[in-house]
Design an enzyme around this catalytic site. Structure first.
Site, PDB file in Angstrom:
ATOM      1  N   ASP A 304       0.875  -1.169   0.000  1.00  0.00           N
ATOM      2  CA  ASP A 304       0.000   0.000   0.000  1.00  0.00           C
ATOM      3  C   ASP A 304       0.914   1.221   0.000  1.00  0.00           C
ATOM      4  OD1 ASP A 304      -2.090   1.785   0.099  1.00  0.00           O
ATOM      5  OD2 ASP A 304      -3.178   0.762   1.701  1.00  0.00           O
TER       6      ASP A 304
HETATM    7  C1  NOJ Z   1      -4.029   3.955   0.083  1.00  0.00           C
HETATM    8  C2  NOJ Z   1      -5.192   3.035   0.104  1.00  0.00           C
HETATM    9  O1  NOJ Z   1      -5.213   2.324   1.308  1.00  0.00           O
HETATM   10  C3  NOJ Z   1      -5.195   2.055  -1.065  1.00  0.00           C
HETATM   11  O2  NOJ Z   1      -6.370   1.330  -1.039  1.00  0.00           O
HETATM   12  C4  NOJ Z   1      -5.034   2.793  -2.352  1.00  0.00           C
HETATM   13  O3  NOJ Z   1      -5.077   1.897  -3.432  1.00  0.00           O
HETATM   14  C5  NOJ Z   1      -3.737   3.575  -2.330  1.00  0.00           C
HETATM   15  N1  NOJ Z   1      -3.761   4.517  -1.217  1.00  0.00           N
HETATM   16  C6  NOJ Z   1      -3.491   4.337  -3.607  1.00  0.00           C
HETATM   17  O4  NOJ Z   1      -4.369   5.392  -3.699  1.00  0.00           O
END
Ligand code: NOJ
Length: 881
Positions: A304
């Protein structure tokens, strides 16, 4: 003093909670007696996450063989720099998608685009906004899950996105307050598992890589990242730890990820928080042992965004791609990039591990057919301007960045269909619904019926609760092309019948509301609750909801309208459960509908149900309980370890949602699986066929091959200096070095790293296979059909309709839930006609996880199957012999 990753060799190994915490090979819960599930009241042992090394290398298991042979041919041609480019993002806002890795210009391989979200293409225009995952769950419809996945995949494909960052099985929905539960499907692992698999196959059928996220235990927004929490005034050093015992992981949270892997998901995203006090993106037990070992995952694991916390350690623990590539957004520094070059050159990360990362990435690319479907990226996530900077953060490369390609096709029809197919009819006294549209005076109430005064996209990432809830907030959202409000759709309906229609969308307008409610022959009250991702605070709700009550004065509004109009219909848009016990028993509230988070066609979808063009067939994908306490779980809202990592013990074990209420013998307002129709159904004729009651489950045995390497590389560090003639984009992450001396080079990467090398983690020799592993999704015999159950479903009403018969199993042990969902089907039946509901019961469906043998087993307790229309209405049952 910080130490560069390459200096931290095995000799400096010190067990640390931040890594895997313990060198013991025993497992949490190892004292549980065999053949008995664990006592949910027993404490969770969160003091360690057992280490597991080396990281399993992909071999082309299952149907991945051809993708692997193409990938290895491709990877064999790559230089070290090119390989590292594939593993490392170029930095936040470095290119046009929310994440991009480095390109391989020499081979014409463009940088891969990782783009949110699970409901469409985020941060662009001329895209669709699909209903949320929780709505797909309410349809209980495999076909619609697949169709939605395919349509979303097609939109990503046409925008040039390589990876759609969805679907979601984490959060699963441990607590109803969880801010992002709506992005996923249901707190039931089987419902989520079936639908995530369909969604993945749909997305990937359009030639785009799906990303199952967030692996794993990401069940609340509060404290998922310590820096984010600091922004809200909570100061602690390490992110929250979700403490989960081994049985609960297997029987609940890991279950849908097994389905995702079995469905061939190309990528998985590890989550922000820790599990058992080891960060999910460097937790070798989660990644090496469970995901790649036991589940046989063949694709790649990406972090993430800024969930990576170390360089060498995360690589050896099985991370394959770091996103967005920089340690801290826009820092220009990376745990990988040049540090990976150094770690490979000094041997800290073995070549086979890097080759495995890259092979997994390229294999996923081939697996979904990107070699045939890939097109140039034609949008930009950071601005909707047509012209702008190619390298947004660096303000460099002014060019055409948004081509505004309309990718919506005919998806509005599907979105409308899913919206109505996911609308759950909870109450319908005296056949109040469907309405005819010829009611004398229709009044509509509630902020949730109307427009956001700022426009449908007026709040960034939908971070407000203004107007009807078509989409919730965070990175799981997308920009609306339009949003059909209930107010508009119902007005159109009434005007087409030359009727009288008035609406009040200010829920606080007490006097006006009372005046209109007194005039109405039918009052339709729209209410909502919202939630989202933890970087946005809406009215004091930091992602997670603070409570389960209605927003925007909803409860007062419902009470006022229903006091004056004895034909009040309540429509709820919500991201999850909401407390509505008062309304189920209120005789003036003649009907209640739950419509979830339905996307751009919201108003049309609800009008289709209200006016009978669609006969409702959805079922609640969670429980509507009487009280918040009935759920038996809650979130942590105040850090509980001072400046240490907040600790959340999942001590309820597998007892979430309906399993918790069943265990406590609590009566829900509306139970999991419940939903009415405008017709009625009867259940009869349960039959159980013994398909295979003799075969014995065989643990997987044997060894892997040795870790392969593809191609070679020069050991001369001078070959990895920035090319003399290259223009460097500021803040952009490159794999090149500034100095030939590796220690000096490491110093200039500018990032201290707490990595270390655990013994065995560099070992590329053949490794034992896991008993519960053997194929994508785990031991293939888990999916053997042991029984087939059939039942007859008859439409006893006068309208055509669809029913979702559900099959539950009682596993029978003292610590097992009363019942667990194991099968369902959406079946259309004409009046007076019958159809057959058929469910295969797989070995997995009647197994428990044994922490000692680290495998599934079937306990000696009597197993009973139940079939019915909800988790509390189960007229048919039989014992499995
Ligand atoms: C953080 C989020 O938790 C995740 O779900 C997302 O895909 C990424 N940011 C990218 O935006």
């Amino acid at each position: 003093m910080w130490l560069a990753p390459f200096l931290l060799l095995a000799t400096s190994f010190v067990p640390s909670m931040q890594q895997d915490g313990n060198t013991s090979t025993t497992y949490p819960g190892a004292t549980y007696p065999n053949a008995v599930s664990p006592d949910p009241d027993a404490a969770v042992d969160a003091t360690f996450s057992p280490p597991y090394y080396p990281s399993p290398w992909g071999t082309g298991l299952g149907d991945w063989a051809s993708a692997y042979s193409k990938a290895t041919a491709f990877v064999s041609q790559l230089t070290l720099i090119e390989k590292i480019n594939l593993t490392t993002g170029v930095g936040w806002e470095g290119e046009r998608c929310v994440g991009q890795n480095g390109a391989i210009p020499r081979l014409g391989f463009r940088s891969m685009c990782m783009q949110d979200s699970p409901v469409g293409v985020r941060d662009t225009d001329f895209n669709s906004v699909f209903p949320a995952g929780v709505n797909i769950a309410a349809t209980f419809d495999r076909g619609l899950a697949y169709a939605r996945g395919q349509a979303m995949g097609a939109e990503h494909q046409m925008k040039g996105s390589d990876v759609q960052l969805g679907p979601v099985a984490g959060p699963l929905g441990r607590s109803p307050e969880g801010g992002r539960n709506w992005e996923g499907f249901s707190p039931d692992p089987v419902l989520t598992g079936v639908l995530i698999a369909q969604t993945i196959q749909g997305i990937q059928s359009s030639g785009v890589i799906a990303c199952a996220k967030h692996f794993i235990g990401n069940e609340q927004e509060h404290f998922r990242q310590s820096p984010e929490s600091a922004g809200f005034g909570f100061i602690f050093n390490d992110s929250l730890s979700s403490n989960i015992d081994d049985v609960t992981l297997h029987e609940l949270y890991l279950w849908p990820f097994a389905d995702a892997v079995r469905a061939g998901v190309g990528s998985v995203m590890c989550s922000y928080q820790q599990v058992n006090n080891s960060y999910a993106c460097q937790n070798s037990h989660l990644i090496n042992y469970l995901l790649k070992g036991e589940l046989g995952f063949q694709g790649f694991l990406m972090s993430d965004w800024a969930a990576q916390h170390s360089g060498v350690s995360s690589a050896l623990a099985g991370l394959d791609m770091t996103m967005p590539g920089d340690t801290v957004f826009d820092s220009g520094r990376s745990y990988w990039g040049p540090n990976m070059t150094i770690a490979i050159l000094n041997g800290t990360i073995p070549q086979w591990r890097l080759d495995d990362m890259v092979t997994r990435i390229i294999a996923a690319w081939y697996y979904v057919g990107r070699d045939e479907t890939s097109i140039p990226i034609n949008f930009d996530s950071w601005t909707l301007d047509t012209y702008g900077y190619e390298y947004f953060y660096a303000d460099m490369g002014f060019t055409l960045i948004n081509e505004h390609v309309d990718v919506r096709q005919e998806h509005a029809d599907l979105i409308r269909e899913i919206g109505s197919a996911s609308t759950v009819l909870l109450k319908n006294i005296n056949n109040t619904l469907p309405l005819t549209g010829k009611e004398k005076f229709t009044a509509v109430f509630g902020d949730d019926a109307g427009d956001n005064p700022y426009g449908p996209n007026g709040c960034s990432d939908r971070g407000c609760d203004n107007g009807t809830l078509g989409m919730a907030w965070g990175s799981g959202s997308a920009n609306f092309p339009y949003l059909v409000t209930p107010e508009t759709a119902i007005q159109n309906e009434i005007l087409s019948n030359n009727g009288v229609f008035q609406s009040i969308t200010d829920g606080f307008a007490g006097m006006q509301v009372q005046a209109l409610a007194g005039q109405a022959s039918v009052a339709i009250v729209f209410v909502n609750v919202d939630s989202g991702e933890g970087y946005i605070d809406v009215d004091g709700n930091i992602g997670d909801r603070n409570n389960l009550t209605l927003w925007k004065n909803g409860d007062v509004l419902v009470t006022n309208v229903s006091a004056l109009c004895n034909n009040t219909i309540l429509v709820i848009h919500s991201t999850g459960p909401v407390l509505i016990g008062n309304y189920s028993s209120n005789p003036n509230i003649t009907a209640i509908l739950w419509a979830g988070v339905p996307g751009e066609q919201s108003g049309n979808s609800i009008a289709d149900v209200l006016y009978g063009r669609v006969n409702p067939s959805a079922k609640l994908p969670f429980t509507m309980a009487e009280t918040r306490e009935d759920y038996g779980t809650d979130l942590l809202y105040i850090p509980n370890e001072g400046t240490g990592a907040p600790q959340v013990n999942f001590s309820e074990g597998v007892f979430i949602d309906y399993r918790a209420l069943d265990r406590a013998n609590a009566t829900p307002v509306y139970e999991f699986g419940f939903g009415l129709s405008y017709t009625s159904f009867s259940y009869s004729n349960l039959e159980v066929l013994n398909v295979d009651n003799t075969s014995v489950y065989t643990p997987t045995t044997g060894f892997t091959t040795a870790a392969p390497t593809f191609g070679g590389f020069s050991n001369d560090s001078a070959d990895y200096l920035f090319p003399a003639n290259m223009t460097q984009v500021p803040y952009y992450i490159y794999p090149y070095l500034n100095y030939t001396d590796l220690e000096t080079a490491a110093n200039t990467t500018g990032y201290g790293d707490n990595s270390f090398v655990i013994p065995g983690s560099q070992d590329g020799s053949p490794q034992p296979l896991l008993a519960a592993g053997g194929a994508p999704g785990g031991n293939p015999e888990l999916y053997d059909v042991l029984y087939q159950v059939t039942a007859t479903i008859t439409n006893t009403g006068s309208l055509p309709g669809a029913e979702v018969p559900q099959l539950y199993v009682s596993l029978g042990g003292p610590y097992d839930p009363n019942i667990v969902l194991r099968g369902f089907e959406k079946l259309s039946v004409q009046p007076s006609m019958s159809t057959t509901f058929t469910v295969d019961i797989l070995r997995r469906d009647i197994s428990n996880w044994d922490t000692v043998s680290q495998n599934w087993f079937i306990s000696n307790y009597t197993k009973t199957v139940y079939v019915g229309s909800s988790s509390r209405t189960l007229p048919l049952s039989a014992t499995l012999s």
